[in-house]
Design an enzyme around this catalytic site. Structure first.
Site, mmCIF file in Angstrom:
data_model
loop_
_atom_site.group_PDB
_atom_site.id
_atom_site.type_symbol
_atom_site.label_atom_id
_atom_site.label_comp_id
_atom_site.label_asym_id
_atom_site.label_seq_id
_atom_site.Cartn_x
_atom_site.Cartn_y
_atom_site.Cartn_z
ATOM 1 N N HIS A 325 -19.636 -13.386 12.218
ATOM 2 C CA HIS A 325 -20.335 -13.095 10.964
ATOM 3 C C HIS A 325 -20.401 -11.586 10.752
ATOM 4 O O HIS A 325 -20.624 -10.829 11.692
ATOM 5 C CB HIS A 325 -21.757 -13.666 11.024
ATOM 6 C CG HIS A 325 -22.602 -13.310 9.840
ATOM 7 N ND1 HIS A 325 -23.635 -12.394 9.901
ATOM 8 C CD2 HIS A 325 -22.575 -13.739 8.559
ATOM 9 C CE1 HIS A 325 -24.215 -12.289 8.716
ATOM 10 N NE2 HIS A 325 -23.584 -13.096 7.879
ATOM 11 N N ASN A 326 -20.186 -11.146 9.504
ATOM 12 C CA ASN A 326 -20.215 -9.715 9.182
ATOM 13 C C ASN A 326 -19.467 -8.916 10.255
ATOM 14 O O ASN A 326 -20.008 -7.989 10.871
ATOM 15 C CB ASN A 326 -21.659 -9.217 9.061
ATOM 16 C CG ASN A 326 -22.310 -9.692 7.772
ATOM 17 O OD1 ASN A 326 -21.675 -10.324 6.927
ATOM 18 N ND2 ASN A 326 -23.582 -9.394 7.606
ATOM 19 N N GLU A 355 -14.992 -12.316 9.112
ATOM 20 C CA GLU A 355 -15.509 -12.201 7.752
ATOM 21 C C GLU A 355 -15.210 -10.828 7.156
ATOM 22 O O GLU A 355 -15.331 -9.811 7.842
ATOM 23 C CB GLU A 355 -17.015 -12.444 7.740
ATOM 24 C CG GLU A 355 -17.607 -12.442 6.343
ATOM 25 C CD GLU A 355 -19.100 -12.732 6.334
ATOM 26 O OE1 GLU A 355 -19.649 -12.928 5.237
ATOM 27 O OE2 GLU A 355 -19.718 -12.746 7.416
ATOM 28 N N ASP A 357 -16.414 -8.742 3.781
ATOM 29 C CA ASP A 357 -17.205 -8.583 2.566
ATOM 30 C C ASP A 357 -16.521 -7.525 1.702
ATOM 31 O O ASP A 357 -16.568 -6.333 2.027
ATOM 32 C CB ASP A 357 -18.625 -8.128 2.902
ATOM 33 C CG ASP A 357 -19.501 -9.274 3.368
ATOM 34 O OD1 ASP A 357 -18.990 -10.405 3.439
ATOM 35 O OD2 ASP A 357 -20.682 -9.042 3.666
ATOM 36 N N HIS A 370 -21.532 -4.109 3.869
ATOM 37 C CA HIS A 370 -22.590 -5.070 3.576
ATOM 38 C C HIS A 370 -23.220 -4.683 2.246
ATOM 39 O O HIS A 370 -23.950 -3.689 2.164
ATOM 40 C CB HIS A 370 -23.630 -5.055 4.699
ATOM 41 C CG HIS A 370 -24.465 -6.297 4.771
ATOM 42 N ND1 HIS A 370 -23.922 -7.557 4.697
ATOM 43 C CD2 HIS A 370 -25.808 -6.471 4.917
ATOM 44 C CE1 HIS A 370 -24.890 -8.456 4.804
ATOM 45 N NE2 HIS A 370 -26.037 -7.827 4.936
ATOM 46 N N GLU A 404 -15.714 -12.728 1.413
ATOM 47 C CA GLU A 404 -16.838 -12.719 0.483
ATOM 48 C C GLU A 404 -16.414 -11.743 -0.610
ATOM 49 O O GLU A 404 -16.483 -10.531 -0.443
ATOM 50 C CB GLU A 404 -18.118 -12.262 1.188
ATOM 51 C CG GLU A 404 -18.636 -13.220 2.250
ATOM 52 C CD GLU A 404 -19.020 -14.577 1.689
ATOM 53 O OE1 GLU A 404 -19.457 -14.624 0.513
ATOM 54 O OE2 GLU A 404 -18.873 -15.582 2.405
#
Length: 770
Positions: A325-326, A355, A357, A370, A404
């Site tokens: 995640h992230n 991931e 973003d 983020h 994302e």
């Protein structure tokens, strides 16, 4: 050519306030270390040395945080081709980097080639079973502080303290004098080995050997326990005994439950012989000691951890997938740094889903960070380049890039262009398999697939709500001081009510379509297998309580992604076990945060050769079979009752890599994670002042209804009367990978590494299936 042993002046990037600065580096092959001189009087030898046995990789380019911090420094900028980073675990057990810029290409080629070769050699050497020799070599290089090839009594005393042995100074002096045959006051390497043998007596192993010699070991493991606990010394004469191959064969087949022929046992004994030993099939104490401490005797089945042995031709939805995640975050999710090195780190550890973003960046360059926070920014292009270079070094099974996507249409087109031009034939958009099922990991070997939002199927279909983004915004707002006078964080100045549409170019290269979850009925009857939804931690907890059986059914056809609650701005992790229990495949954790949850994750995905995909049990795959982690039903073949006797520990390090300080007071926690009915935790008593060879002799009983969902977690702590107990090391073993018999449990550091002192520390346990 450049002489590395004579030293070279290289540009080193500082990790604190100090900028890039020149230092003279020496590559000492004998000591297996890189050393350099520091101008700071505050730094000890440990701060100016990298132990090559603690290095995990050497990477080209400028992907680490020190390079990010110094990106605009004239001494660093534009010198990617002359830069490299040594990623290693330092003496405190913390993963860190040594970041270097060379003066010219010849210097770079020499250092990079030599270092990568030596690191590969040491990794292969670590995989060998000659732990006694490696332990002696490491302790010698660390103890010989003045590098004169001799050890004084003072240096020996310092070593004894470091090894966590509570020995009287007079006793150490007595052994030293007996071994120092020429009365020189110093020991050479041969004499040092003799002293180490004397200090490293394994009374626990000798008790097992005695039970084997007398035949008592075949009457039950309690007999071994009684020998280890007895105050009466075992006769030393047994150490010189030589046992016939038939006795060792009986031990292997009856106690260890190893399936092999007597002829194979004889060959094994011959292979264990040292150069100076008689070449026969007799088993001696030294052979037996080496066998018990070998990788072959690990409690975590070697066949599970070293090879991809599972059926890899089932649909992707039938596997758990190691997921991050992230991935870009180095620390917290408000103001922490971001780096490409985080992707390299996770990919080379076997993570298969990372991931990204994605946001609009300057000069039409998409960036990753983020959103709505002050975290660092990295280029999308650099991450895709890292994926190409590092995706398949650890595993050949497919990579899932979870986008994302918050970019405008023009920058989405740039994203698609980079993916196609950089990844080339690695990037695929496969067809669904027969029956509308997802393709298998086997069919997608060495391929990259993208998970992202796609264009709506119908023109009037609403854009799905980005719940992850909404949580990010709420978390950022809740932690932002009012009227703090700071500038607004990077990102869109004004959030539009409607999210930008998806560029057709990005749509065309996306295989796993991110959709908003509507209902279990809609998913079962209308959704395609490659449509998947993401569930936040709070929503996951709600669904597991209210509709676990329905979620199990959903996960047989489709994939689900679980991600941490937005309030976890410190990058902490949630418990992944309940999500694994309902068959969720992409249970995304913050890999940058060492914690119990990551310890469980690491142990789970060490299975199946560490390839990043683990086949779910039949109840989580088979159509028409209902399953609930609380209500069951639990198949009879899934039941496993077992005893685990924690016999002893060996060569436990001090907390946080300390070289000095008190000898530790260790104890062991044994816990079982899995379905709620199976969970249990136990703890041994504390052993005072012995971190080198403490003996526990405590047995715990576990009863598992679903062994294929069970994870055995073993952790060692240092008891502290006045403060929190210090963590020493851990091991996580899936119950399906647990071996019977008297087995060795290798321990890992808090950060999950098995380098440095963790090459040698272990537990000896006796596991009995009922």
């Amino acid at each position: 050519t450049v002489s590395l042993s004579r030293g070279a002046s290289l540009l080193k990037l500082g990790r604190g306030y100090m900028g890039p600065h020149k230092r003279t580096f020496i590559l000492n092959k004998e000591a297996s270390a890189i050393t350099w001189k520091s101008t700071s009087p505050m730094k000890g030898a440990n701060s100016t040395r990298v132990d090559l046995t603690s290095v995990t990789r050497v990477t080209k380019g400028q992907s680490t945080i020190p390079f990010v911090k110094n990106a605009n420094n004239a001494l660093v900028k534009g010198k990617e081709s002359l830069s490299f980073s040594v990623v290693y675990e330092d003496y405190r057990g913390v993963e860190t980097t040594l970041d270097i810029v060379c003066d010219n290409q010849e210097q770079f080629d020499s250092w990079f080639s030599e270092l990568t070769g030596l690191v590969k050699y040491h990794m292969q050497n670590k995989a060998s079973d000659d732990r006694v020799r490696r332990f002696a070599q490491r302790q010698w290089s660390l103890a010989d502080a003045d590098a004169d090839g001799l050890l004084s009594f003072k240096e020996i005393l310092a070593l004894v303290q470091k090894l966590n042995i509570d020995l009287d100074r007079g006793y150490v002096q007595k052994i030293f004098d007996e071994i120092d045959a020429d009365n020189s006051g110093n020991l050479d390497y041969i004499e040092f080995q003799a002293l180490l043998d004397e200090l490293s007596k394994r009374e626990d192993v000798y008790a097992v050997w005695y039970a084997l010699c007398t035949g008592a070991i075949f009457t039950g493991h309690r007999s071994v326990n009684s020998y280890m606990s007895s105050s009466k010394p075992i006769p030393s004469s047994y150490k010189s005994m030589a046992l016939p191959a038939e006795t060792f064969h009986r031990f292997l087949t009856e106690v260890q439950k190893v399936e092999q022929t007597l002829e194979q046992t004889k060959l094994k004994i011959e292979a264990m012989k040292g150069e100076d030993e008689e070449r026969d099939t007799k088993l001696r104490f030294s052979n037996f000691r080496d066998y018990l401490s070998s990788g072959e005797n690990a409690a975590y089945a070697v066949e599970c951890s070293t090879a991809t042995y599972q059926d890899m031709e089932q649909p992707l939805s039938h596997y758990w997938c190691a997921s991050s995640h992230n991935t870009y975050c180095e620390s917290d999710q408000l103001k922490g740094y971001s780096s490409v090195n985080r992707y390299i780190n996770d990919l080379t550890k076997g993570c298969r889903c990372v991931e990204l973003d994605c946001w609009d960046g300057p000069k039409n360059e998409p960036i990753i960070f983020h959103g709505h926070t002050l975290t660092g920014q990295i280029k999308f292009k650099d991450v895709i380049t890292a994926v190409k270079e590092y995706a398949f070094l650890q595993s050949e099974y497919p990579i899932i890039l979870s986008f994302e996507n918050h970019c405008s249409i023009p920058q989405q087109k740039v994203m698609a262009s980079y993916c196609k031009s950089i990844l080339g034939k690695m990037l695929v958009v496969p067809e669904l398999a027969e029956g509308g099922r997802l393709p298998s990991p086997e069919a997608l070997k060495n391929k990259v697939i993208i998970k992202a939002k796609k264009l709506p199927k119908k023109a009037d279909e609403e854009e799905p709500i980005d719940e992850d983004l909404e949580e990010q915004k709420k978390a950022a707002e809740s932690t932002k001081p009012k009227d703090d006078g700071e500038a607004s964080p990077p990102g869109p100045a004004k959030e539009k009510k409607k999210k930008p549409k998806v560029a057709k170019e990005l749509h065309d290269i996306t295989f796993l379509s991110g959709v908003h979850f509507k209902s279990w009925f809609q998913s079962a009857n209308e959704a395609l297998a490659n449509e998947m939804s993401s569930f936040s931690e709070p929503k996951t907890e709600k669904f597991i309580k209210s509709s676990a059986a329905e979620w199990v059914e959903y996960n047989k056809k489709q994939m689900s992604r679980i991600y941490p609650a937005g309030v976890r701005i410190d990058s902490s992790n949630y418990n992944p076990v309940p999500s694994w229990n309902v068959g969720s495949q992409i249970v995304a954790l913050n890999y940058q945060t060492s914690c119990l949850q990551m310890h469980l994750n690491d142990g789970k995905y060490l299975d199946n050769g560490g390839c990043g995909y683990v086949l779910k049990p039949a109840v989580l795959r088979s159509p028409g079979v209902s399953f609930d982690p609380v209500a069951g039903p639990f198949p009879r073949e899934e039941q496993l009752d077992f005893d685990i006797e924690v016999m002893s520990a060996h060569q436990l390090p001090k907390p946080n890599g300390a070289q000095k300080g008190e000898v530790i007071d260790p104890y062991v926690k044994v816990e079982l994670y899995g379905i709620p009915a199976d969970q249990r935790n136990c703890m041994t008593r504390v052993i005072d002042n012995n971190g080198f060879n403490p003996i526990f002799n405590e047995t715990f009983t576990f009863r598992a209804k679903m062994k294929s969902l069970g994870l055995l977690y073993i952790a060692v702590y240092d008891s502290d009367q006045f403060d929190a107990d210090d963590f020493i090391g851990y091991a996580t073993i899936p119950l399906t990978c647990l071996k019977e018999g008297i087995r060795k449990v290798d321990l890992r550091s808090w950060n999950g590494n098995n380098s440095g002192e963790f090459q040698f520390c272990s537990l000896l346990v006796n596991i009995t299936f009922k």
